[in-house]
Design an enzyme around this catalytic site. Structure first.
Site, short mmCIF file in Angstrom:
data_model
loop_
_atom_site.label_atom_id
_atom_site.label_comp_id
_atom_site.label_asym_id
_atom_site.label_seq_id
_atom_site.Cartn_x
_atom_site.Cartn_y
_atom_site.Cartn_z
N THR A 117 22.23 -8.82 -64.24
CA THR A 117 21.67 -9.64 -63.18
C THR A 117 20.83 -8.82 -62.21
OG1 THR A 117 22.27 -11.00 -61.23
CG2 THR A 117 23.83 -9.32 -61.90
N TYR A 141 30.11 -9.81 -57.42
CA TYR A 141 29.45 -10.22 -58.66
C TYR A 141 28.44 -9.16 -59.09
CZ TYR A 141 25.97 -12.53 -61.59
OH TYR A 141 25.07 -12.82 -62.58
#
Length: 337
Positions: A117, A141
């Site tokens: 990501t 995350y």
């Protein structure tokens, strides 16, 4: 030989499986169905219901199906949730991948593609952001994905594995044929929320932060169509099969779109209006994130087909209308624009 897709019944994973099957690849999927849907898998793609972190299960699937490459999607992906439950994210993302990699090493897998990501960058000092930019994630995350990248690099170096890390920017849209799309209840994706509002399933859409130093005060994102992203994975697999060296690549279009511009695109393609409520900034949100895609375009045999925000929004809307009809019957449209 077979490609193992972990998390292959999820949003991005199911698009990947369809792309592989459409290309006559042999595929096997491992998914625990916590957020995925078995019905989204194409005919001929066997599903093993289980955890990608279960080493014994993974080893048996690799041996039984003759797996030669792994594409790893399984994991948790909601930034605000990661702030509330960091240990859950380190378990689901980092620890699961550690176990998956161990199974891959023990069974001799030497090609691995990892779903990462742009959240690993945090608020970058450069824009568009390049792959060699400093990594300063703002959420567990992003940190969990960055830890996994480091672990993959070290494992590959020690065991002769080749890998491609694909750092996604903002994935959106749905299968152009409306076979599959984002169906998770309570999804936090901006386009998903906007098309839910356009189809009358939400009373409003919240915009978190309108005081950022951006042209309209809202956050800037680089959207990539999920079908184009799936094809980027196919290109990465071809690259590794051709002997390509391990590589980290940004996955976006290299163009920024604000949150407010995205909402207007959904209003435009749907012909419907819906309420927007402005709220304070959220912890962990990144102000602006646009990809420098030079390396990906130079490395992979890939070019986007759906590099247009209205097209992405239209595909998301078509899928949402189909999904709503299947679940609830006729759509109660939002007020006409």
């Amino acid at each position: 030989m077979t490609v193992l897709v972990t998390g292959g019944a999820g949003y991005i994973g199911s698009h990947m499986v369809h792309a592989l099957v459409d290309a006559s690849e042999r595929v096997v999927v491992i998914d625990n169905l916590s957020t995925g849907f078995a019905a989204f898998l194409p005919q001929g793609a066997p599903l093993v219901v289980g955890d990608a972190g279960d080493e014994n299960l993974v080893e048996s699937v690799i041996v039984q199906h003759g797996v030669e490459s792994i594409i790893h999607f399984a994991g948790s992906v909601v930034v605000p949730d990661s702030l509330r439950d960091p240990l859950g994210y380190y378990r689901n993302n980092t620890m699961t991948t550690r176990s998956l990699l161990n199974a891959a090493v023990k069974t001799g897998i030497n090609r691995f593609i990892f779903s990462s990501t742009a959240a690993v960058y945090g608020n970058s000092d450069q824009m568009p952001v390049r792959e060699d930019a400093q990594t300063r994630p703002l959420s567990p995350y992003g940190s969990s994905k960055l830890m996994t990248e480091i672990m993959l690099h070290d494992t590959a170096s020690a065991h002769g594995m080749s890998y491609v890390v694909l750092r996604y920017f903002n994935v959106a849209g749905a299968d152009p044929q409306a076979r599959i799309g984002l169906a998770t209840v309570g999804a936090t994706h901006l386009l998903k929320i906007a098309v839910e509002a356009a189809t009358g399933q939400r009373a409003k859409i919240d915009v978190y932060g309108t005081d950022y130093p951006t042209p309209d005060g809202s956050c800037i994102r680089d959207f990539i169509h999920v079908a184009d992203l799936a094809q980027a994975h196919r290109a990465a697999l071809s690259y590794l099969r051709g002997g390509g060296a391990s590589m980290t690549l940004n996955c976006g279009y290299g163009r920024g779109t604000s949150v407010l511009e995205t909402i207007e695109a959904v209003r435009r393609v749907s012909g419907r209006n819906f309420a927007v409520q402005y709220a304070p900034r959220r912890p962990g949100d990144i102000m602006a994130m646009v990809a420098d895609t030079t390396r990906m375009r130079a490395t992979l045999d890939w070019a986007p087909r759906y590099d247009d925000l209205d097209t992405i929004a239209a595909h998301a809307l078509a899928w949402e209308e189909k999904l709503f009809h299947e679940r609830h019957g006729e759509i109660q449209h939002a007020v006409s624009a």
